[in-house]
Design an enzyme around this catalytic site. Structure first.
Site, PDB file in Angstrom:
ATOM      1  N   TRP A  59       0.885  -1.229   0.132  1.00  0.00           N
ATOM      2  CA  TRP A  59      -0.028  -0.052   0.118  1.00  0.00           C
ATOM      3  C   TRP A  59       0.796   1.155   0.314  1.00  0.00           C
ATOM      4  O   TRP A  59       1.813   1.421   0.643  1.00  0.00           O
ATOM      5  CB  TRP A  59      -0.902  -0.032   1.215  1.00  0.00           C
ATOM      6  CG  TRP A  59      -1.506   1.319   1.642  1.00  0.00           C
ATOM      7  CD1 TRP A  59      -0.859   2.270   1.990  1.00  0.00           C
ATOM      8  CD2 TRP A  59      -2.562   1.647   1.343  1.00  0.00           C
ATOM      9  NE1 TRP A  59      -1.658   3.512   2.369  1.00  0.00           N
ATOM     10  CE2 TRP A  59      -2.949   3.117   1.887  1.00  0.00           C
ATOM     11  CE3 TRP A  59      -3.865   1.238   0.533  1.00  0.00           C
ATOM     12  CZ2 TRP A  59      -3.845   3.773   1.711  1.00  0.00           C
ATOM     13  CZ3 TRP A  59      -5.208   1.879   0.479  1.00  0.00           C
ATOM     14  CH2 TRP A  59      -5.238   3.284   0.840  1.00  0.00           C
ATOM     15  N   MET A  60       0.477   2.337  -0.716  1.00  0.00           N
ATOM     16  CA  MET A  60       0.963   3.638  -0.862  1.00  0.00           C
ATOM     17  C   MET A  60      -0.059   4.594  -0.433  1.00  0.00           C
ATOM     18  O   MET A  60      -1.012   4.509  -1.249  1.00  0.00           O
ATOM     19  CB  MET A  60       1.742   3.871  -1.973  1.00  0.00           C
ATOM     20  CG  MET A  60       2.357   5.096  -2.222  1.00  0.00           C
ATOM     21  SD  MET A  60       3.246   5.168  -3.869  1.00  0.00           S
ATOM     22  CE  MET A  60       2.075   5.861  -4.928  1.00  0.00           C
ATOM     23  N   GLU A 112      -4.983  18.769   6.170  1.00  0.00           N
ATOM     24  CA  GLU A 112      -3.813  17.773   6.106  1.00  0.00           C
ATOM     25  C   GLU A 112      -2.886  18.249   5.129  1.00  0.00           C
ATOM     26  O   GLU A 112      -3.224  18.934   4.214  1.00  0.00           O
ATOM     27  CB  GLU A 112      -4.517  16.477   5.873  1.00  0.00           C
ATOM     28  CG  GLU A 112      -5.502  15.664   6.787  1.00  0.00           C
ATOM     29  CD  GLU A 112      -5.511  14.188   6.515  1.00  0.00           C
ATOM     30  OE1 GLU A 112      -5.552  13.454   7.389  1.00  0.00           O
ATOM     31  OE2 GLU A 112      -6.222  13.850   5.294  1.00  0.00           O
ATOM     32  N   ASP A 160       0.312   8.990   0.878  1.00  0.00           N
ATOM     33  CA  ASP A 160       0.615  10.512   0.493  1.00  0.00           C
ATOM     34  C   ASP A 160       2.266  10.481  -0.073  1.00  0.00           C
ATOM     35  O   ASP A 160       2.992   9.765   0.699  1.00  0.00           O
ATOM     36  CB  ASP A 160       0.761  11.339   1.858  1.00  0.00           C
ATOM     37  CG  ASP A 160      -0.600  11.263   2.582  1.00  0.00           C
ATOM     38  OD1 ASP A 160      -1.459  10.735   2.016  1.00  0.00           O
ATOM     39  OD2 ASP A 160      -0.626  11.875   3.666  1.00  0.00           O
ATOM     40  N   SER A 186       2.853  11.436   7.468  1.00  0.00           N
ATOM     41  CA  SER A 186       3.436  12.214   6.614  1.00  0.00           C
ATOM     42  C   SER A 186       4.396  13.459   6.844  1.00  0.00           C
ATOM     43  O   SER A 186       4.238  13.636   8.093  1.00  0.00           O
ATOM     44  CB  SER A 186       2.368  12.956   5.738  1.00  0.00           C
ATOM     45  OG  SER A 186       1.915  12.125   4.752  1.00  0.00           O
ATOM     46  N   ASP A 217       1.883  16.119   9.652  1.00  0.00           N
ATOM     47  CA  ASP A 217       2.025  16.469   8.367  1.00  0.00           C
ATOM     48  C   ASP A 217       3.032  17.587   7.979  1.00  0.00           C
ATOM     49  O   ASP A 217       2.929  18.530   7.375  1.00  0.00           O
ATOM     50  CB  ASP A 217       1.044  16.547   7.327  1.00  0.00           C
ATOM     51  CG  ASP A 217      -0.065  15.282   7.787  1.00  0.00           C
ATOM     52  OD1 ASP A 217       0.486  14.158   7.992  1.00  0.00           O
ATOM     53  OD2 ASP A 217      -1.072  15.557   7.169  1.00  0.00           O
ATOM     54  N   TRP A 257      -8.910   8.993  -0.587  1.00  0.00           N
ATOM     55  CA  TRP A 257      -9.816   8.270   0.499  1.00  0.00           C
ATOM     56  C   TRP A 257     -10.985   7.658   0.118  1.00  0.00           C
ATOM     57  O   TRP A 257     -11.449   6.729   0.271  1.00  0.00           O
ATOM     58  CB  TRP A 257      -9.486   8.636   1.858  1.00  0.00           C
ATOM     59  CG  TRP A 257      -8.026   9.124   2.356  1.00  0.00           C
ATOM     60  CD1 TRP A 257      -7.570  10.398   2.463  1.00  0.00           C
ATOM     61  CD2 TRP A 257      -7.118   8.156   2.807  1.00  0.00           C
ATOM     62  NE1 TRP A 257      -6.156  10.094   2.765  1.00  0.00           N
ATOM     63  CE2 TRP A 257      -6.076   8.694   3.234  1.00  0.00           C
ATOM     64  CE3 TRP A 257      -7.443   6.754   2.773  1.00  0.00           C
ATOM     65  CZ2 TRP A 257      -4.887   7.911   3.530  1.00  0.00           C
ATOM     66  CZ3 TRP A 257      -6.335   6.184   3.378  1.00  0.00           C
ATOM     67  CH2 TRP A 257      -5.126   6.496   3.908  1.00  0.00           C
ATOM     68  N   GLN A 277       4.108   7.186   2.219  1.00  0.00           N
ATOM     69  CA  GLN A 277       3.343   6.482   3.173  1.00  0.00           C
ATOM     70  C   GLN A 277       3.143   4.943   2.782  1.00  0.00           C
ATOM     71  O   GLN A 277       2.580   4.910   1.843  1.00  0.00           O
ATOM     72  CB  GLN A 277       1.828   7.172   3.561  1.00  0.00           C
ATOM     73  CG  GLN A 277       2.151   8.474   4.239  1.00  0.00           C
ATOM     74  CD  GLN A 277       2.408   8.320   5.814  1.00  0.00           C
ATOM     75  OE1 GLN A 277       1.557   8.071   6.485  1.00  0.00           O
ATOM     76  NE2 GLN A 277       3.855   8.548   5.937  1.00  0.00           N
TER      77      GLN A 277
HETATM   78  C1  FRU Z   1      -3.333  12.060   4.688  1.00  0.00           C
HETATM   79  C2  FRU Z   1      -3.109  11.562   5.708  1.00  0.00           C
HETATM   80  C3  FRU Z   1      -2.216  12.479   6.475  1.00  0.00           C
HETATM   81  C4  FRU Z   1      -1.288  11.309   7.487  1.00  0.00           C
HETATM   82  C5  FRU Z   1      -1.140  10.093   6.702  1.00  0.00           C
HETATM   83  C6  FRU Z   1      -1.338   8.921   7.447  1.00  0.00           C
HETATM   84  O1  FRU Z   1      -3.718  11.254   3.548  1.00  0.00           O
HETATM   85  O2  FRU Z   1      -4.300  11.145   6.417  1.00  0.00           O
HETATM   86  O3  FRU Z   1      -2.705  13.505   7.239  1.00  0.00           O
HETATM   87  O4  FRU Z   1      -0.194  11.857   7.929  1.00  0.00           O
HETATM   88  O5  FRU Z   1      -2.203  10.129   5.783  1.00  0.00           O
HETATM   89  O6  FRU Z   1      -1.101   7.885   6.342  1.00  0.00           O
END
Ligand code: FRU
Length: 499
Positions: free
Chosen positions: A36-37, A223, A39, A99, A168, A305, A55
């Site tokens: 999985w990937m 975010e 941000d 992130s 973040d 998401w 991520q």
């Molecule tokens: C955004 C987020 C960030 C967080 C990360 C977790 O897509 O929700 O705020 O750091 O993904 O994977």
């Protein structure tokens, strides 16, 4: 020192990543080594190369305890995979390394700044996040987490700021030599804000000010912020959760927001204009870097998401990045164009000019799933057509459609029949401005995605597609009559020629 958790992730990706055949991935869009990937993280220049972290949950195609995956490139098109950079292996980041950003230090090392997440019970007994900011320093491959992490925690928040939603960091080195970071936060009204911090000794930071906040107008939690100067304007990016639609500009759910204005170190950020960053279906959490030649380059998660439920079956990787894009501000709007480095990979031009389309037609030499194509559409006379459709990735059952209605000035991206297994959101409409009656659509296809750049970058729209690769027809259709120009290049990555 490599922890057991990090070593396990590195061994796992080295063992299983190579099992994925190249043809199961996009050719030039970033995907995770395995699993999985989400941000993009730490998109930055380090020792003359562009680094990108992401991520990462290598062990499944679902989100899980976050690691940082890692790649680098010299031209934004060909990427070299590097070993997993961070794993959730400390008490303060046991629930995930969320992130963050990266920056080259004056001593030649690379600093990663990220959100460490642990879980703790609140007063109702419910488990919730404790989010703090942490750093790790390394050489572009291996990173050591700082012994005194976290460097920012609840005590560093402004009054009313939430320690549950404090994440973040995007870090950079200012012209004054200081390190700065912008960090997303939730305020006492429940909606988002972007906080600015300035580095002090021992990696600690001091709160400078709140740069801007939603006041529940542009979504709830903000975010993944970014903050940079571009073409005479100060730009603040953020990805708000739970946005409300505003006309066709913002849609419900996870959106993106570009705030443009000015910044004065005494008085702060003054917002002048607001717009969405991408008008497609799959785009979130963009991050930028400044290239040595001065270009501001953006990359984003080409997913959202709200659309992650649309996974193809048997997928061993999930999540792609957009093509990196050059940003500019023209006539008060954010413009985006594919990085010019892509042009070095164009092959076999096919050009058609002034083709009259009435009904549906294809054109000799125009098909494919890995290409860079620009279509210019103009009326034959005033009111000569009601709509124009560009069908991509088409066979008897499938197509991905771009439809333009000149009377409304609305472009619609429709991937209802693009191989996605679930009935999730599949269409998005947005306003475009014809120029002298014409609209220009530059389309980049890379096996599992469509990115559209309208009128030389005035608007961009991105979507993933999972249509079988054999569906490679392209057709042009008009209700009425239009004249079109088509310029199409295949993209070829086999010859080893680099831009
Ligand atoms: C955004 C987020 C960030 C967080 C990360 C977790 O897509 O929700 O705020 O750091 O993904 O994977």
């Amino acid at each position: 020192m490599t922890s057991e958790t990090l070593q396990k992730a590195r061994d796992f990706e080295a063992q299983y990543g190579p099992h994925i055949p190249g043809a199961e991935r996009p050719a030039f869009h970033v995907t995770p080594t395995i699993g999985w990937m989400n941000d993009p993280n730490g998109f930055s220049v380090y020792q003359g190369e562009y680094h990108l972290f992401y991520q990462y949950h290598p062990y499944s195609n679902e989100w899980g305890p976050m690691h940082w995956g890692h790649l680098k490139t010299r031209d934004f098109i060909r990427w070299e995979r590097l070993p997993c950079a961070l794993a959730p292996d400390e008490e303060y980041d046991a629930a995930g390394c969320f992130s963050g950003g990266a920056v080259e230090l004056p001593d030649g090392r690379q600093l990663l700044m990220y959100t460490g997440v642990r879980r703790a019970r609140n007063e109702d007994g419910f488990l919730q996040d404790v989010q703090t900011q942490c750093v790790a320093v390394g050489d572009g491959m291996d990173y050591e987490k700082y012994g005194l992490n976290p460097i920012l925690d609840a005590r560093d928040l402004p009054e009313g700021g939430s320690a549950v939603d404090f994440r973040d960091p995007k870090v950079w080195r200012g012209a004054d030599g200081n390190f700065y970071a912008v960090i997303g936060n939730r305020t006492e009204d429940g909606s988002g804000a972007v906080l600015l911090y300035r580095g002090v000794e021992n990696w600690r930071g001091e709160f400078v000010r709140t740069l801007d906040r939603s006041h529940n107008q542009y979504g709830r939690m903000w975010e993944c912020p970014d903050f940079f100067f571009l073409d005479g304007k100060q730009v603040l990016f953020t990805s708000p959760q739970d946005m409300k639609p505003i006309g066709l500009e913002f849609h419900a759910g996870n959106g993106t927001l570009c705030l443009m204005g000015s910044y004065d170190p005494e008085t702060g950020f003054a917002r002048e204009r607001v717009q969405a960053i991408d008008y497609g279906l799959d785009f979130y959490a963009p991050q930028t870097l400044e290239a040595p030649d001065g270009r501001r380059i953006m990359i984003a998660w080409m997913q959202n998401w709200d659309t992650v439920g649309g996974k193809p079956s048997h997928c061993r990787w999930f999540g792609q990045m957009t093509l990196p894009r050059e940003l500019s501000i023209e006539d008060g709007r954010l413009y985006q164009r594919p990085v010019r480095e892509l042009e070095a990979y164009r092959r076999d031009p096919v050009v058609h000019r002034q083709i009259l389309v009435s009904g549906e037609a294809n054109l000799p030499g125009v098909q494919g799933r890995m290409l860079d194509m620009t279509v210019t559409v103009r009326p034959v006379g005033h009111g000569s057509y009601r709509w124009f459709r560009l069908h991509l990735a088409k066979d008897g059952q499938h197509d991905t459609i771009l439809r333009y209605k000149p009377e409304e000035g609305i472009l619609k991206l429709d991937r209802c029949r693009s191989g996605l297994p679930r009935d999730i959101v599949h269409t998005r409409s947005f306003l475009v401005k014809p120029r002298d009656g014409e609209i220009r659509l530059r389309v980049i296809l890379d096996r599992f995605s469509v990115e559209v750049f309208v009128n030389d970058g005035e608007a961009a729209a991105s979507a993933v597609i999972y249509t079988r690769q054999e569906a490679d027809a392209i057709t042009f259709e008009a209700d009425g009559q239009v004249l079109i120009d088509v310029e199409k290049y295949d993209l070829n990555f086999d010859s080893g020629r680099e831009g």
